[in-house]
Write a protein that holds these residues in place. Structure first.
Motif, mmCIF file in Angstrom:
data_model
loop_
_atom_site.group_PDB
_atom_site.id
_atom_site.type_symbol
_atom_site.label_atom_id
_atom_site.label_comp_id
_atom_site.label_asym_id
_atom_site.label_seq_id
_atom_site.Cartn_x
_atom_site.Cartn_y
_atom_site.Cartn_z
ATOM 1 N N ARG A 188 97.912 -11.409 -36.700
ATOM 2 C CA ARG A 188 97.695 -12.130 -35.448
ATOM 3 C C ARG A 188 96.355 -12.859 -35.469
ATOM 4 N NH1 ARG A 188 100.491 -7.513 -33.504
ATOM 5 N NH2 ARG A 188 98.560 -6.339 -33.308
ATOM 6 N N PHE A 189 95.333 -12.207 -36.004
ATOM 7 C CA PHE A 189 94.042 -12.882 -36.082
ATOM 8 C C PHE A 189 94.113 -14.081 -37.011
ATOM 9 C CE2 PHE A 189 89.961 -13.532 -38.255
ATOM 10 C CZ PHE A 189 89.222 -13.959 -37.158
ATOM 11 N N ASP A 190 94.813 -13.948 -38.117
ATOM 12 C CA ASP A 190 94.944 -15.059 -39.054
ATOM 13 C C ASP A 190 95.551 -16.284 -38.374
ATOM 14 O OD1 ASP A 190 94.877 -16.092 -41.880
ATOM 15 O OD2 ASP A 190 97.044 -16.144 -41.597
ATOM 16 N N GLY A 191 96.516 -16.061 -37.495
ATOM 17 C CA GLY A 191 97.123 -17.172 -36.768
ATOM 18 C C GLY A 191 96.140 -17.854 -35.841
ATOM 19 N N LYS A 192 95.339 -17.067 -35.111
ATOM 20 C CA LYS A 192 94.336 -17.636 -34.204
ATOM 21 C C LYS A 192 93.245 -18.352 -34.994
ATOM 22 C CE LYS A 192 96.115 -16.045 -30.341
ATOM 23 N NZ LYS A 192 96.701 -16.951 -29.342
ATOM 24 N N PHE A 193 92.878 -17.789 -36.138
ATOM 25 C CA PHE A 193 91.828 -18.407 -36.931
ATOM 26 C C PHE A 193 92.324 -19.710 -37.556
ATOM 27 C CE2 PHE A 193 88.977 -18.971 -40.562
ATOM 28 C CZ PHE A 193 87.761 -18.912 -39.890
ATOM 29 N N ALA A 194 93.581 -19.765 -37.926
ATOM 30 C CA ALA A 194 94.145 -21.005 -38.471
ATOM 31 C C ALA A 194 94.043 -22.124 -37.432
ATOM 32 C CB ALA A 194 95.597 -20.789 -38.882
ATOM 33 N N ALA A 195 94.310 -21.797 -36.164
ATOM 34 C CA ALA A 195 94.179 -22.793 -35.100
ATOM 35 C C ALA A 195 92.727 -23.234 -34.953
ATOM 36 C CB ALA A 195 94.691 -22.217 -33.782
ATOM 37 N N LEU A 196 91.791 -22.303 -35.081
ATOM 38 C CA LEU A 196 90.367 -22.642 -35.014
ATOM 39 C C LEU A 196 89.982 -23.593 -36.139
ATOM 40 C CD1 LEU A 196 87.465 -22.290 -33.957
ATOM 41 C CD2 LEU A 196 87.319 -20.192 -35.333
ATOM 42 N N LYS A 197 90.456 -23.329 -37.342
ATOM 43 C CA LYS A 197 90.171 -24.227 -38.477
ATOM 44 C C LYS A 197 90.682 -25.637 -38.188
ATOM 45 C CE LYS A 197 92.168 -21.633 -41.573
ATOM 46 N NZ LYS A 197 92.743 -21.247 -42.893
ATOM 47 N N ASN A 198 91.890 -25.716 -37.692
ATOM 48 C CA ASN A 198 92.486 -27.024 -37.426
ATOM 49 C C ASN A 198 91.718 -27.785 -36.352
ATOM 50 O OD1 ASN A 198 94.518 -26.576 -39.311
ATOM 51 N ND2 ASN A 198 95.953 -25.754 -37.802
ATOM 52 N N LYS A 199 91.344 -27.092 -35.295
ATOM 53 C CA LYS A 199 90.676 -27.759 -34.174
ATOM 54 C C LYS A 199 89.242 -28.155 -34.515
ATOM 55 C CE LYS A 199 94.211 -27.621 -31.438
ATOM 56 N NZ LYS A 199 94.940 -28.878 -31.098
ATOM 57 N N THR A 200 88.538 -27.332 -35.289
ATOM 58 C CA THR A 200 87.179 -27.720 -35.673
ATOM 59 C C THR A 200 87.210 -28.876 -36.675
ATOM 60 O OG1 THR A 200 87.156 -25.915 -37.310
ATOM 61 C CG2 THR A 200 86.082 -25.511 -35.182
ATOM 62 N N THR A 201 88.220 -28.910 -37.532
ATOM 63 C CA THR A 201 88.371 -30.044 -38.450
ATOM 64 C C THR A 201 88.627 -31.328 -37.667
ATOM 65 O OG1 THR A 201 89.214 -28.656 -40.237
ATOM 66 C CG2 THR A 201 89.742 -30.993 -40.339
ATOM 67 N N ALA A 202 89.497 -31.232 -36.664
ATOM 68 C CA ALA A 202 89.788 -32.408 -35.834
ATOM 69 C C ALA A 202 88.531 -32.869 -35.099
ATOM 70 C CB ALA A 202 90.897 -32.081 -34.842
ATOM 71 N N PHE A 203 87.722 -31.934 -34.641
ATOM 72 C CA PHE A 203 86.505 -32.296 -33.912
ATOM 73 C C PHE A 203 85.479 -32.957 -34.823
ATOM 74 C CE2 PHE A 203 82.201 -30.821 -32.471
ATOM 75 C CZ PHE A 203 82.067 -31.756 -31.451
ATOM 76 N N THR A 204 85.245 -32.393 -35.988
ATOM 77 C CA THR A 204 84.251 -32.994 -36.885
ATOM 78 C C THR A 204 84.735 -34.332 -37.452
ATOM 79 O OG1 THR A 204 85.102 -31.653 -38.727
ATOM 80 C CG2 THR A 204 83.177 -30.804 -37.527
ATOM 81 N N THR A 205 86.035 -34.504 -37.555
ATOM 82 C CA THR A 205 86.580 -35.777 -38.026
ATOM 83 C C THR A 205 86.406 -36.874 -36.975
ATOM 84 O OG1 THR A 205 88.207 -34.641 -39.401
ATOM 85 C CG2 THR A 205 88.658 -36.947 -38.868
ATOM 86 N N ALA A 206 86.632 -36.520 -35.709
ATOM 87 C CA ALA A 206 86.519 -37.485 -34.609
ATOM 88 C C ALA A 206 85.937 -36.778 -33.390
ATOM 89 C CB ALA A 206 87.878 -38.093 -34.285
#
Length: 373
Positions: free
Chosen positions: A58-76
């Protein structure tokens, strides 16, 4: 001959009566003698398959979302992408509270907690790292410059408001790189732990079913007791409330930069996870509670079941902690006596877990807590 037959019949009748008195198949009276050897391997299997591995999943799933959202933020960097990254950080941080206590085996080998949740974060050190562009997250000096507390500062504390934070990232490649590197280090470290549990370590864990200091049971109980005593009781409440020094230091609270409801949610989630681990997800499955009950463990002062008084005290300490909601930071500042009372309720549970429970289980406490209590 007749006398002999009569004597034999009397002896058989007496034996039958004695046997009937000793064991009545229809009796509802339970056997008062507990099992002296409850199944440790079944307990370890239940922990691995029902709590630890699913918790990490369950934590891995939440952390995967964090990775995706921080990547999107640093990209734009925009206000919208910042808010999405912040929300993913909060959700992953809450989920982390449910697995942080598993600091044994693979997690202990990589010092998972050090890379994920040592606070207060070193904001000055983070600023220096961003400025210099040179840092190594494997060094002990950088432990408070990474993990969830560092993300708290990076997503909530580097500007006066959302617009200022977005502008900082839009203008600074160093900030974008540092945020990316913090998340990448967390991903790398947790990935090792998760892979081992999904590989051979699960079987290694459940087959190490002794009670000596190197056994899985001993490692789990020590990690569990240490977590409740040092990282929940002291870290989340006692240190910010100033119970060791007499002076409150609310700036040492978890999630200092976002504040609001999150610090209290992190603390109560962690406490609930501790009690869930004690009782298990189902009364019909092995757990610490059922193990203590199988041993016939009693409280020496009241003669009540040890599992019962532990649960009663954990209930009491949870209620005290929850009463500090909705804003733990504000409670420590304005109602500090209540925060100290919450710490004291948890301290009562510490004695039961660290002394009474370990004694009943035949486990030696292998850690030392130096907070002066």
């Amino acid at each position: 001959m007749k006398k002999t037959l009569v004597s034999a019949f009397v002896l058989l009748l007496t034996a039958w009566v004695m046997f009937s008195c000793q064991k009545d198949p229809g009796s509802s009276t339970p056997d008062p003698s507990p099992s002296a050897t409850p199944d440790r391997k079944a307990l370890l299997t239940q922990w691995a398959d029902s709590l630890i591995k699913p918790g990490y999943q369950r934590f891995d799933g939440k952390f995967a979302a964090l990775k995706n959202k921080t990547t999107a933020f640093t990209t734009a960097p925009t206000t919208a992408s910042l808010l999405e990254a912040r929300q993913a950080w909060q959700q992953a941080y809450v989920e982390w509270q449910k697995v942080e206590m598993f600091e044994f085996g693979p997690a202990e080998s990589v010092s998972l907690r050090n890379h994920f949740n040592i606070y207060p974060t070193d904001a000055a050190g983070i600023r220096q790292n961003i400025s210099s562009g040179s840092y190594n997250f494997d060094l002990a000096t950088t432990i408070p410059q990474q993990g969830f507390p560092a993300l708290d500062y990076l997503l909530n504390g580097i500007g006066a408001d959302n617009a200022a934070i977005v502008q900082q990232y839009a203008a600074s490649a160093g900030h974008r790189r540092y945020l990316t590197d913090v998340v990448a280090k967390m991903d790398q470290t947790f990935g090792k732990v998760y892979a081992e549990w999904n590989g051979s370590y699960r079987d290694t864990f459940i087959n190490n079913a002794g009670t000596d200091a190197s056994s899985s049971l001993s490692r789990v109980i020590n990690a569990y007791s240490l977590y409740f005593e040092r990282y929940l009781r002291a870290g989340k409440v006692g240190i910010p409330a100033g119970t060791m020094t007499g002076t409150p230091v609310p700036e040492k609270i978890e999630s200092y930069y976002l504040r609001g409801a999150l610090p209290g949610q992190l603390a109560t989630t962690a406490h609930a996870a501790v009690q869930l681990f004690f009782n298990g997800r189902s009364a019909s499955q092995p757990s610490l509670k059922s193990y203590l009950d199988a041993l016939g463990a009693k409280d020496s002062r009241t003669n009540q079941t040890l599992s019962g008084i532990i649960n009663t005290q954990l209930d009491a300490s949870y209620q005290k902690l929850n009463s500090l909601s909705p804003d733990l930071y504000a409670a420590i500042r304005s109602r500090n006596a209540e925060a100290v009372a919450s710490y004291n309720e948890m301290q009562k549970a510490v004695r039961m877990l660290k002394v009474d429970m370990t004694s009943a289980l035949g486990i030696t406490v292998t850690y030392v807590d130096n907070d002066g209590d």
